[in-house]
Design an enzyme around this catalytic site. Structure first.
Site, PDB file in Angstrom:
ATOM      1  N   ASP B  70     -19.090  20.064  -8.091  1.00  0.00           N
ATOM      2  CA  ASP B  70     -18.960  19.607  -9.468  1.00  0.00           C
ATOM      3  C   ASP B  70     -18.993  20.804 -10.406  1.00  0.00           C
ATOM      4  OD1 ASP B  70     -18.961  17.753 -11.599  1.00  0.00           O
ATOM      5  OD2 ASP B  70     -21.100  18.133 -11.847  1.00  0.00           O
ATOM      6  N   THR B 103     -14.519  18.392 -14.929  1.00  0.00           N
ATOM      7  CA  THR B 103     -15.259  19.538 -15.443  1.00  0.00           C
ATOM      8  C   THR B 103     -14.693  20.851 -14.917  1.00  0.00           C
ATOM      9  OG1 THR B 103     -16.820  19.119 -13.677  1.00  0.00           O
ATOM     10  CG2 THR B 103     -17.406  18.359 -15.836  1.00  0.00           C
ATOM     11  N   THR B 104     -14.203  20.826 -13.691  1.00  0.00           N
ATOM     12  CA  THR B 104     -13.621  22.048 -13.151  1.00  0.00           C
ATOM     13  C   THR B 104     -12.321  22.359 -13.870  1.00  0.00           C
ATOM     14  OG1 THR B 104     -14.524  21.469 -11.019  1.00  0.00           O
ATOM     15  CG2 THR B 104     -12.890  23.201 -11.057  1.00  0.00           C
ATOM     16  N   ASP B 401     -20.049  10.962 -11.187  1.00  0.00           N
ATOM     17  CA  ASP B 401     -18.770  11.292 -11.809  1.00  0.00           C
ATOM     18  C   ASP B 401     -17.845  10.084 -11.791  1.00  0.00           C
ATOM     19  OD1 ASP B 401     -19.655  13.770 -12.217  1.00  0.00           O
ATOM     20  OD2 ASP B 401     -18.108  14.810 -11.077  1.00  0.00           O
TER      21      ASP B 401
END
Lengths: 539, 551
Positions: B70, B103-104, B401
Site C-alpha cells: 500500500d 495511493t501508489t 482499501d
C-alpha cells in the site's frame, strides 16, 4: 542506495529519509534470494525432527532453562530468531499450532522446500509473482486432491478405536512413544470427556495438565476429576474422605473486612475483650455455617490463620487453603458445586460432590497433592504426567497436547488422509499431471510445487535411515501402478507400505492447512523486493 | 553558513538577519534538488504498482516489521524528512483518506509530472508558467474523465452490486490477496452493503485478526464478534449460548471494592463493624439484582466484572463479559439496539438489546463471543485469518482499501477502466488539445500528457513486459480510433493490449479524478518553492550549571 542518499546537480548531498545512515536496504532479486537463504536455514534446523524416527532438539534459553523438544512450534519459538523472514516462519508454525496443534514441523519443512524450488525458478529468470501464482494454482489442485483421497473415519462415543489410531500417529514421533498406547488412550479419553458433541466444540480450558517429576512415564494417568497441588491445611486432618461434600469458598476464614479502610479505636479493656469475643464468635459462626449446610470438606481460595486452622480441626472439617482461581473454577465445574463468596450464602445445594478426596504423597519427597475423584460432573478432567526429569515431563505434556488437538480436529471434522507422506506423494502426482495441461510459465512453478511436496517423503525417509530417493521413487511408482493413494513411506520398517493397514492417519484439515499456509507465506516472501531495516543504535 | 546578510561594502559590518546555523538555499538549484528528492522517493514505491507489483518489507526503529504493498503505508514508514519530498507523503495520505485507493499511482504521477517539467526548469522557463500549464492540463484531464466515465444504472440492484464487486476486485488485484479476489470482493461488498447506506461509517465494520488458518478461512459475521475478555473464576460455569438473548451493555464496575479510594470509616463499637461489611456487600448486590431484574441474560461491561459478580451471574445462568473494548461495545449497541448504561439504577428492560443468537465459539486458538442475526444490523465484523501476523496486517490494509473503494462507488456510480487505459486516453486527449494552444503552455501540456503514460509504463515494467513495445502499441491504438480503442490498456493476464472495460477492470472515476488533482497540486507546490529556510534543530538547552558564556 540511490533512493535514500542522493546528491543534486551541484554535488551537494541532501537527506531525504531520517537517519538514513542507520538504515540498510536491499532491493530486487538480491533481497528475494537473501530471504530464501534465511528461510532455508531455518527449515533445515527443524527438518530432522520430522516423522516417527525424527530426533529431538535441546534448547537452552538465556536464563539457562533447558527444553528438549520434538515439536516444531516449540523449537521455533525458543530459537529466538533475529532474521525477519525467519520470524515469519516462526509465526507460521505458531499459527499452525494454534489452529490445528499438530503438523508444525511439516509446515516449516514444506515452506522451506517451496522456497528452495522458487530459487531455482528465479535463476531461470521467471518473475517472482508468476512463480507464486503457479504455486497457488498447484496448491489449489493439491487441496482439491486431498479431499478426493480422504477417508471418513467413523467414530462414536463407544467406538473410539480410530480416534485412538490418529492420536497414535501424532505421538509417534515424540518421546512418549514408550508408552504409546497409554498416552493415546489418555488423549482420546480426555477430549471425549469434555467435548460438546452436538456443537462439535472442545474447550481446552476444561482439561488441566499437571506434571510431577519422579516415577515412571507409565505412571501417568487421566484423572476424571481435579488434582490440586496443595495439601490439607493441618497435618492431623484425615487424608482420605469418601462421599465428600465440598464447600467452595472465595472468602478468607477471618472476620470480614470492609474494603473501605476501617479504623477502630480501642480505649478500654472492656472494648478490647469485646473485640476478641467478636472475632472468636465470627470464627465459630463461620464454621457453624459450613457445618450446617452439610459440607465435610472446605476448599478456600484464601488462607486462614492458625486459630482458624485449629478450630477447623476441632470441628473435623478438613480444609484446603490457597487454591488458585483456575483450580477453584475447575473444582466447581467438576463437582457441580457453586463458588460461594460469603459464608452467609452457603447452602446445601451449592456444595460440590465428589466420591473421594485423598491426599497423595509421592515417593520419598514431602510433596503431596490432593486428588478429587468420582466427581458429580465428568466434564472436567486432569491429565497427570509423570517422568524422570522436568524436561521429559514438559515434553510429554506438549506431546499429549498435540495428540489431543488431533483428536479434537477429528471431532470437528472426521475426514482423514494417510500419513507417512502418502498424501504428499499422491498430491505430487496429481499436481504433476495437471501441470502438463497448463500452457503458460506457471507450468514450471507447478512442477516445482510437486517437487517441493516430494521433499516431505524424502525427509521422512532420510530421518528413518532409508535411502530417500530410492524410497520415494519406489512408493511413487507403486502408487501409480496400483492406484492406491494410501501407500507411504514405511518409517517403522514393518514391511507394509500401505498406511491404511499401518493405521497412520492425519486429520484432513491439518494437511489442508499446512498446504494453504505454507503457500501463502511463500507468496508473501516472494512478493517482497525491497527491505529497509532501521538498525538499532547498538549495531 | 553563518547567517545571511545583504551584500554590503567591505568595510561595513555584516548584518546578521537569520539565526546562526540556519540553512538556506535558493533559486533554480534548489528547485532542481527538490525535484530530485521527489524522484528518489518515487523510485522506492515504483515497483509496487499493479498486479505484478512487489511488496516492501520495512523494519522500524522498534523492530516492528511491516510488509506492505500500500503506497500510503510505505510512504508513511519511509520517514521522509526532505521537505519537498514530504509533500508526496502527504498526497499519498490524503488520497488514502479521501478515496482509500490509488495511493501508489498518485505518488508516481506527481513524481513523473516533476520529471517531465524538469527540463523546462533547467531551460529557464518561469516556474509560474509551468504551474499554470500543469493546472490547465489537470483541469482538462479531469473534465475529460467526466465525459468518459460510464455511469451504471443504480436501479438494478444486481447490476449495482456487480459494479461494486468489479471496483473492489481491481483495487485488490495488486495485493497479496489478489489470488483470492473473488472471495474477498464478496466480503468487502457484503460488508459495505450491510452498513447504513446514508452514513456509510466504516467504523461500523469491525475487523478482527486471528492468527492461524488460511486466509480463505476468513469470515464475515453479520453482527458483532469480539475476543473473549479476561474472565474470573466461575466464568466457565456460565451458559455459553442463547437464542434471542437479552443483552445489557453497561459502563459499571461490578466488583466488591471501596466506594471511594481514600475514604476511611471510623467505627465506635465492634458491632458496627459487621454493619459496614454488610453495607458494602449490599451495594454490589443491589447493582447485580437491578441488572437481573431487567431480565438480561447477557451482560457486557466496559469496566471489569469481578469474581463475585461472575459467580453471581453463573449462579443465575447469565453470561457476562467485562473489559469489553469501547468500539466493540459500540457496535454491539448498534447491532442489537441496546443502550450503554452508566448506572444500574433505572435500568429497565427497554435498555436491553437482542439478536437472534449469541454464542461463545472457538475461532482458531481463541474464544470469540458472537452476536449474530441482529435486527438493526447496520454493522458487521470481518474475522481475518492468516499464517503470520504481518500477513494478516497486510490483508487488513488491502481489505480496507477495497472497502473504501466500494464505499465511494456506492455513492458515485461512474466508473472508468483501469490498467492504464484511462491514463492512455487522457494522454492522447491532452496531446491533441495541446496542439491547439499557443505559447509555452503547449509544451507544458504535452509534457503532462507524456507524464500520464507512466502508469501503463510502470505496469508493464513491473510485469516484466517489453515496455516500449506496449506503450507504442497503446499510443497507436488510442490515436487510430479514440472512440473504439478508448479503453485499451495493459492486460497483465493476457500479456497483451486489450479492451479493459470489457474485461471488467473497473475503477471508480472519483479515484482517478482525485489522483490527478492531487498529483498536479503536489507538483505545483514543489515547483512554486524556490527557497528553503530551515532553522537548525534546536539543540538541547544548555546543560544546567554550565556558566553562561561571556561572563
Amino acid at each position: 542506495m540511490s533512493a535514500i542518499y542522493t546528491t543534486d546537480e551541484y554535488g551537494r548531498p541532501f537527506i531525504i529519509v531520517r537517519e538514513q545512515d542507520k538504515k540498510s536496504r536491499k532491493t530486487g532479486i538480491e533481497a528475494t534470494k537473501a530471504h530464501i537463504m534465511a528461510a532455508k536455514t531455518v527449515s533445515n534446523i527443524v527438518r530432522t525432527s520430522l516423522g516417527p524416527r525424527g530426533l529431538d532438539k535441546i534448547l537452552i534459553s538465556p536464563d539457562g532453562d533447558i527444553t528438549i523438544s520434538n515439536d516444531g512450534a516449540t523449537i521455533m519459538s525458543q530459537m529466538a530468531i533475529e532474521n525477519q523472514i525467519g520470524k515469519l516462519l516462526v509465526e507460521l508454525s505458531k499459527s499452525q499450532d494454534e489452529e490445528i496443534g499438530d503438523g508444525t514441523t511439516g509446515i516449516v519443512v514444506l515452506a522451506g522446500a517451496l522456497l528452495e524450488q522458487a530459487e531455482e525458478l528465479l535463476d531461470r529468470g521467471i518473475h517472482p509473482i508468476r512463480i507464486s501464482d503457479g504455486f497457488e494454482r498447484a496448491c489449489k489442485i493439491a487441496v482439491a486432491h486431498l479431499d478426493k483421497v480422504s477417508d471418513v473415519i467413523p467414530w462414536s462415543k463407544d467406538d473410539t478405536s480410530d480416534l485412538f489410531k490418529c492420536a497414535k500417529t501424532s505421538l509417534g514421533s515424540k518421546i512418549v512413544n514408550k508408552c504409546h498406547d497409554q498416552f493415546a488412550q489418555m488423549a482420546v479419553d480426555a477430549i471425549l470427556a469434555v467435548a460438546d458433541l452436538e456443537r462439535k466444540d472442545v474447550d481446552f480450558e476444561l482439561i488441566k495438565m499437571e506434571g510431577k517429576v519422579g516415577g515412571e512415564m507409565a505412571d501417568s494417568a487421566l484423572v476424571k476429576g481435579v488434582i490440586i497441588d496443595k495439601d490439607f491445611s493441618h497435618p492431623q486432618m484425615p487424608k482420605d474422605i469418601k462421599d465428600a461434600k465440598i464447600a467452595i469458598l472465595t472468602c478468607p476464614f477471618e472476620p470480614p473486612k470492609p474494603k473501605t479502610k476501617p479504623k477502630l479505636e480501642i480505649t478500654t479493656v472492656k472494648e478490647f475483650e469485646e473485640l476478641q469475643k467478636y472475632e472468636r464468635d465470627t470464627f465459630e459462626n463461620m464454621i457453624k455455617q459450613v457445618k450446617d449446610c452439610g459440607a465435610n470438606v472446605v476448599a478456600c481460595q484464601w488462607g486462614f490463620d492458625d486459630e482458624a486452622n485449629s478450630l477447623l480441626l476441632q470441628h473435623k472439617l478438613p480444609a484446603i487453603r490457597w487454591v488458585g482461581g483456575p483450580e477453584i473454577e475447575l473444582l466447581a465445574i467438576a463437582t457441580n458445586g457453586r463458588i460461594v463468596p460469603r459464608f452467609e450464602d452457603l447452602s446445601a445445594e451449592k456444595l460440590g460432590a465428589a466420591g473421594t478426596i485423598r491426599e497423595v504423597t509421592f515417593g520419598t519427597t514431602n510433596e503431596t497433592m490432593i486428588v478429587v475423584e468420582d466427581c458429580a460432573n465428568s466434564k472436567a478432567v486432569t491429565v497427570f504426567v509423570r517422568g524422570g526429569n522436568k524436561m521429559i515431563v514438559d515434553e510429554a505434556k506438549r506431546s499429549l497436547h498435540d495428540a489431543m488437538c488431533v483428536v479434537r480436529n477429528l471431532i470437528v471434522d472426521n475426514r482423514v488422509v494417510y500419513g507417512g507422506a502418502a498424501a504428499e506423494i499422491s498430491c505430487s502426482i496429481a499436481v504433476d499431471k495437471e501441470a502438463d495441461q497448463v500452457s503458460t510459465i506457471e507450468q514450471y512453478a507447478m512442477r516445482s510445487f510437486a517437487r517441493a511436496l516430494d521433499a516431505i517423503p524424502m525427509t521422512l525417509a532420510e530421518n528413518s535411515g532409508l535411502p530417500p530417493i530410492e524410497t520415494l521413487s519406489f512408493v511413487k511408482s507403486e502408487q501409480i501402478k496400483q492406484g492406491i493413494t494410501s501407500l507411504g513411506v514405511d518409517c517403522m520398517d514393518t514391511g507394509i507400505n500401505n498406511m491404511k493397514e499401518q493405521f497412520v492417519f492425519d486429520p484432513l484439515i491439518s494437511k489442508r492447512q499446512q498446504y494453504l499456509l505454507a503457500t501463502q507465506l511463500v507468496k508473501m516472501i516472494l512478493k517482497i523486493d525491497d527491505v529497509i531495516v532501521h538498525k538499532s543504535d547498538d549495531q | 553558513m553563518a547567517g545571511r546578510g545583504p551584500q554590503v561594502p567591505m568595510m561595513q559590518p555584516q548584518v546578521i538577519v537569520l539565526k546562526e546555523g540556519t540553512d538556506t538555499s535558493q533559486g533554480v538549484p534548489q528547485l532542481l534538488s527538490n525535484i530530485s528528492a521527489c524522484l528518489a522517493v518515487c523510485d522506492t514505491i515504483r515497483t509496487t504498482l499493479g498486479p505484478r507489483g512487489m511488496d516492501k518489507l520495512i523494519v522500524d526503529g522498534q523492530g516492528r516489521v511491516t510488509i506492505s504493498n500500500d503506497g500510503a503505508t510505505i510512504m508513511k514508514l519511509l520517514d521522509v524528512v526532505q521537505p519537498a519530498a514530504r509533500t508526496l507523503v502527504d498526497i499519498a495520505r490524503a488520497q488514502d483518506a479521501e478515496v482509500g485507493d490509488g495511493t501508489t499511482s498518485v505518488v508516481l504521477l506527481a513524481g513523473e509530472l516533476l520529471k517531465e517539467v524538469r527540463e523546462f526548469v533547467e531551460e529557464g522557463v518561469s516556474s509560474q508558467a509551468i504551474i499554470r500549464g500543469v493546472r490547465r492540463a489537470a483541469e482538462l484531464a479531469i473534465a475529460r474523465i467526466g465525459e468518459l466515465a460510464v455511469t451504471v444504472d443504480r436501479a438494478d440492484a444486481a447490476e449495482a452490486r456487480a459494479l461494486l464487486e468489479k471496483c473492489a476486485a481491481t483495487s485488490m488485484s495488486s495485493k497479496l490477496i489478489g489470488s483470492q479476489k473473488e472471495f474477498f470482493t464478496r466480503m468487502a461488498v457484503d460488508a459495505v452493503l450491510r452498513l447504513d447506506q446514508e452514513q456509510l461509517d466504516e467504523g461500523m465494520i469491525g475487523i478482527k485478526k486471528v492468527p492461524g488458518g488460511a486466509m480463505q478461512d476468513s469470515l464475515l459475521v453479520d453482527g458483532v464478534a469480539f475476543k473473549k475478555s479476561f474472565s474470573n473464576a466461575g466464568f466457565e460455569q456460565q451458559p455459553k449460548s442463547f437464542d434471542a438473548p437479552r443483552i445489557a451493555c453497561l459502563n459499571v464496575e461490578l466488583e466488591l471494592k471501596a466506594e471511594k479510594d481514600n475514604a476511611e470509616v471510623r467505627v465506635d463499637r465492634v458491632a458496627d463493624y459487621q454493619a459496614i461489611v454488610d453495607a458494602e456487600w449490599r451495594i454490589i448486590f443491589d447493582k447485580l439484582d437491578a441488572i437481573l431484574a431487567t431480565g438480561a441474560n447477557v451482560v457486557l461491561s466496559r469496566l471489569p466484572i469481578g469474581d463475585l459478580a461472575t459467580q453471581y451471574f453463573a449462579d443465575r445462568n447469565v453470561f457476562c463479559a467485562g473489559r469489553v473494548q469501547k468500539d466493540d461495545l459500540d457496535r454491539v449497541c448498534e447491532a442489537t439496539g441496546c443502550r450503554v448504561q452508566s448506572t444500574t439504577t433505572d435500568l429497565t428492560a427497554a435498555h436491553l438489546g437482542t439478536c437472534e443468537r449469541f454464542e461463545e465459539r472457538q475461532i482458531g486458538g481463541q474464544r470469540f463471543n458472537l452476536f449474530r442475526g441482529c435486527p438493526e444490523a447496520k454493522t458487521c465484523t470481518i474475522v481475518l485469518r492468516g499464517g503470520a501476523e504481518q500477513f494478516i496486517d497486510e490483508v487488513e490494509r488491502s481489505l480496507h482499501d477495497s472497502i473504501m473503494v466500494v464505499r465511494r462507488a456506492v455513492k458515485s456510480h461512474s466508473v472508468v477502466a483501469g490498467g492504464g487505459a484511462i491514463e492512455m486516453e487522457l494522454s492522447r486527449y491532452l496531446r491533441d488539445a495541446a496542439r491547439r494552444i499557443e505559447g509555452k503552455q503547449q509544451l507544458i501540456i504535452a509534457a503532462v500528457a507524456k507524464a500520464l503514460e507512466v502508469v501503463p509504463r510502470q505496469l508493464c515494467e513491473n510485469a516484466g513486459f517489453d515496455t516500449t513495445d506496449f506503450i507504442t502499441q497503446l499510443r497507436a491504438r488510442h490515436a487510430q480510433d479514440p472512440d473504439r480503442f478508448r479503453w485499451y490498456g495493459v492486460d497483465i493476464e493476457e500479456e497483451a493490449v486489450t479492451d479493459l472495460f470489457a474485461k471488467f477492470v473497473w475503477e471508480p472515476a472519483l479515484v482517478k479524478i482525485n489522483a490527478i488533482a492531487s498529483a498536479a497540486e503536489a507538483a505545483c507546490l514543489v515547483l512554486s518553492v524556490d527557497e528553503t529556510v530551515s532553522s537548525q534543530k534546536s539543540q538541547d538547552p544548555m546543560p544546567a550549571g554550565r556558566p553562561m558564556p561571556g561572563r
